[in-house]
Motif scaffolding. Structure first.
Motif, mmCIF file in Angstrom:
data_model
loop_
_atom_site.group_PDB
_atom_site.id
_atom_site.type_symbol
_atom_site.label_atom_id
_atom_site.label_comp_id
_atom_site.label_asym_id
_atom_site.label_seq_id
_atom_site.Cartn_x
_atom_site.Cartn_y
_atom_site.Cartn_z
ATOM 1 N N VAL A 8 0.838 -1.202 0.000
ATOM 2 C CA VAL A 8 0.000 0.000 0.000
ATOM 3 C C VAL A 8 0.873 1.252 0.000
ATOM 4 N N TYR A 12 0.958 4.056 -2.871
ATOM 5 C CA TYR A 12 0.787 5.460 -2.495
ATOM 6 C C TYR A 12 1.887 6.330 -3.112
ATOM 7 N N PHE A 63 -5.252 9.238 -4.111
ATOM 8 C CA PHE A 63 -4.189 9.672 -3.203
ATOM 9 C C PHE A 63 -4.734 9.949 -1.802
ATOM 10 N N LEU A 66 -5.871 6.633 -0.135
ATOM 11 C CA LEU A 66 -4.735 5.856 0.356
ATOM 12 C C LEU A 66 -4.103 6.512 1.581
ATOM 13 N N ALA A 67 -4.053 7.837 1.604
ATOM 14 C CA ALA A 67 -3.507 8.533 2.770
ATOM 15 C C ALA A 67 -4.345 8.250 4.011
ATOM 16 N N ILE A 70 -3.688 4.600 5.083
ATOM 17 C CA ILE A 70 -2.405 4.454 5.758
ATOM 18 C C ILE A 70 -2.458 5.083 7.147
#
Length: 75
Positions: A8, A12, A63, A66-67, A70
């Motif tokens: 991941v 990213y 983006f 995914l941020a 995470i």
């Protein structure tokens, strides 16, 4: 689980790099009307520029997603 987290993170970073590239490739809008807020066609891009614009928006959403993923991932 660490392998998935690493995957991941790499995804990213790839999306971030591609996003930077697409933003730099796009041509800036020309015209003095943009300075005064008279740009009525801000979201009506056409042709290749429109495709790059849409791809940039999609990659921006990926983006951010995914941020968040995470950030919320417990290791």
């Amino acid at each position: 689980m660490d392998f998935l987290y690493t995957l991941v993170i790499l995804l990213y970073l790839g999306v971030a790099g591609l996003l930077v590239y697409l933003v730099l490739v796009q041509e800036p809008k020309q015209g003095a009307g943009d300075l005064m807020g008279a740009s009525a066609d801000l979201f009506s891009a056409r042709g290749v520029t429109g495709g790059l614009y849409r791809l940039t928006v999609i990659l921006g959403v990926i983006f951010v997603a995914l941020a968040l993923l995470i950030g919320l991932w417990t290791r």
